[in-house]
Scaffold this motif. Sequence first.
Motif, short mmCIF file in Angstrom:
data_model
loop_
_atom_site.label_atom_id
_atom_site.label_comp_id
_atom_site.label_asym_id
_atom_site.label_seq_id
_atom_site.Cartn_x
_atom_site.Cartn_y
_atom_site.Cartn_z
N HIS A 262 0.84 -1.20 0.00
CA HIS A 262 0.00 0.00 0.00
C HIS A 262 0.87 1.25 0.00
O HIS A 262 0.60 2.21 -0.74
CB HIS A 262 -0.91 -0.02 1.23
CG HIS A 262 -1.81 1.17 1.33
ND1 HIS A 262 -3.05 1.24 0.72
CD2 HIS A 262 -1.64 2.38 1.95
CE1 HIS A 262 -3.60 2.41 0.96
NE2 HIS A 262 -2.77 3.12 1.72
N LYS A 263 1.91 1.24 0.82
CA LYS A 263 2.80 2.40 0.91
C LYS A 263 3.55 2.63 -0.41
O LYS A 263 3.71 3.77 -0.85
CB LYS A 263 3.80 2.17 2.05
CG LYS A 263 4.67 3.38 2.34
CD LYS A 263 3.83 4.54 2.84
CE LYS A 263 4.69 5.76 3.04
NZ LYS A 263 3.89 6.92 3.51
N ALA A 279 3.01 5.46 -12.85
CA ALA A 279 1.66 4.91 -12.76
C ALA A 279 1.65 3.39 -12.88
O ALA A 279 0.86 2.71 -12.22
CB ALA A 279 0.78 5.52 -13.86
N ALA A 280 2.55 2.85 -13.70
CA ALA A 280 2.58 1.40 -13.90
C ALA A 280 3.03 0.70 -12.61
O ALA A 280 2.43 -0.32 -12.21
CB ALA A 280 3.52 1.05 -15.05
N ARG A 281 4.07 1.23 -11.96
CA ARG A 281 4.52 0.62 -10.70
C ARG A 281 3.47 0.75 -9.62
O ARG A 281 3.25 -0.17 -8.83
CB ARG A 281 5.82 1.28 -10.24
CG ARG A 281 7.07 0.74 -10.92
CD ARG A 281 8.30 1.24 -10.20
NE ARG A 281 9.51 0.65 -10.74
CZ ARG A 281 10.72 0.83 -10.23
NH1 ARG A 281 10.87 1.60 -9.16
NH2 ARG A 281 11.77 0.27 -10.77
N TRP A 285 1.71 -2.47 -7.57
CA TRP A 285 1.66 -2.71 -6.13
C TRP A 285 0.23 -2.64 -5.60
O TRP A 285 -0.12 -3.35 -4.66
CB TRP A 285 2.57 -1.73 -5.40
CG TRP A 285 4.02 -2.06 -5.58
CD1 TRP A 285 4.97 -1.32 -6.21
CD2 TRP A 285 4.67 -3.27 -5.16
NE1 TRP A 285 6.17 -1.99 -6.21
CE2 TRP A 285 6.03 -3.18 -5.56
CE3 TRP A 285 4.25 -4.41 -4.47
CZ2 TRP A 285 6.95 -4.18 -5.30
CZ3 TRP A 285 5.16 -5.41 -4.21
CH2 TRP A 285 6.49 -5.31 -4.62
N ARG A 286 -0.60 -1.80 -6.21
CA ARG A 286 -2.00 -1.74 -5.79
C ARG A 286 -2.69 -3.07 -6.08
O ARG A 286 -3.47 -3.57 -5.26
CB ARG A 286 -2.70 -0.60 -6.53
CG ARG A 286 -4.10 -0.30 -6.01
CD ARG A 286 -4.06 0.33 -4.64
NE ARG A 286 -3.59 1.70 -4.66
CZ ARG A 286 -3.11 2.34 -3.60
NH1 ARG A 286 -3.04 1.71 -2.43
NH2 ARG A 286 -2.72 3.59 -3.68
N GLU A 287 -2.38 -3.65 -7.25
CA GLU A 287 -2.97 -4.94 -7.61
C GLU A 287 -2.49 -6.04 -6.66
O GLU A 287 -3.27 -6.89 -6.22
CB GLU A 287 -2.62 -5.30 -9.05
CG GLU A 287 -3.26 -6.59 -9.53
CD GLU A 287 -2.86 -6.95 -10.95
OE1 GLU A 287 -3.19 -8.06 -11.38
OE2 GLU A 287 -2.21 -6.10 -11.60
N ARG A 288 -1.18 -6.03 -6.34
CA ARG A 288 -0.63 -7.01 -5.41
C ARG A 288 -1.33 -6.90 -4.05
O ARG A 288 -1.64 -7.91 -3.41
CB ARG A 288 0.87 -6.80 -5.24
CG ARG A 288 1.74 -7.30 -6.37
CD ARG A 288 2.00 -8.81 -6.28
NE ARG A 288 2.54 -9.21 -5.01
CZ ARG A 288 3.83 -9.12 -4.66
NH1 ARG A 288 4.72 -8.64 -5.53
NH2 ARG A 288 4.23 -9.53 -3.48
N GLU A 289 -1.53 -5.66 -3.62
CA GLU A 289 -2.18 -5.44 -2.33
C GLU A 289 -3.59 -6.01 -2.33
O GLU A 289 -4.01 -6.69 -1.40
CB GLU A 289 -2.23 -3.94 -2.02
CG GLU A 289 -2.92 -3.59 -0.73
CD GLU A 289 -3.23 -2.11 -0.60
OE1 GLU A 289 -3.78 -1.73 0.45
OE2 GLU A 289 -2.95 -1.35 -1.55
N GLY A 293 -1.31 -9.87 -1.42
CA GLY A 293 0.13 -10.02 -1.29
C GLY A 293 0.68 -11.27 -1.94
O GLY A 293 1.85 -11.56 -1.80
N MET A 294 -0.15 -12.00 -2.67
CA MET A 294 0.33 -13.23 -3.29
C MET A 294 0.88 -12.95 -4.67
O MET A 294 0.41 -12.08 -5.39
CB MET A 294 -0.81 -14.25 -3.42
CG MET A 294 -1.44 -14.59 -2.06
SD MET A 294 -0.25 -15.22 -0.85
CE MET A 294 0.22 -16.74 -1.65
#
Length: 296
Positions: A262-263, A279-281, A285-289, A293-294
């Motif tokens: 999230h951070k 924006a891509a990064r 990370w937003r999608e991972r969150e 977290g998987m």
Amino acid sequence: MKGKASALILTAALGLWLPPVQAESPQEVAAIANAAERGNQGAQLLLGLIYREGRGVPADQQKALYWLEQAARAGQPYAQDLLGQIYAEGQGVPQNMTQAAYWWQEAARRGSADAQFRLGQAYFYGRGVNRDYRQAEYWLGKAADQGHAEAQYLLGRMYHRGYGVPQDLERGKTWLDRAAAQGHSDAIKLLHSLADLSADVTEVFQQSGPELQKRAQAGDPQAQYQLALRYESGAWGVARNDRQALYWFTQAAENGNRLAMHKLAEAYEKGLLGATPDAARAAFWREREVRGGMGR
């Protein structure tokens, strides 16, 4: 001596942190008073503090209030915030929370983190203003983003318990973590009470910088996240370092810590911690969150 008085006036005029006033001579006080009479808001603030503390002149709360009000009306945020405190506590004036909230609002709009916190708190409790949780959330968020630990704690409580805002346990925990990383004892106690916080995790808050660093280097994602928070805030014996904060948030996120994800998403969205907006990064990370977290 004149140079020292000028430096104090400049410091106050720029809205920088002021040490306790130490007017060492009548000449210095006279130089500041002369500049205050000519309308210099920094000098007006200093003169108000001089009379408030009684440094070089007899303490005079009426004169202090007069000069602080002159500085506040000229837009000096430190004076505005201090006036709010004076009215809130009734220091030499009748207690007046409406006046307190007014001056905190003026200072908050000029970026004072302390005033933003106090205004958010006023809206949260309905002191001097109508209770308004949305306004409380807004102003506490402003202060929290500037690293104000008390604001981070209160904002964390709001989200954790759903005070006037949709309950969001993860968001609440994020702000409580950031307050705890600065040593906020109530935030640490509240985190200890969360059902999903194990004894192994809470132990992290009590560790020294070197101990936490060792644990983080060994691959503990919670330790990596807490170390990143300490680098972000410059608390608990760790010097503030945005580059190190970003590095350890990344390590924690790659090891599955959702709060670190999230951070990172926030950092790449807004260009925080020295990160280049990407924006891509941020989306990665937003999608991972969201996925919990998987995966990588």
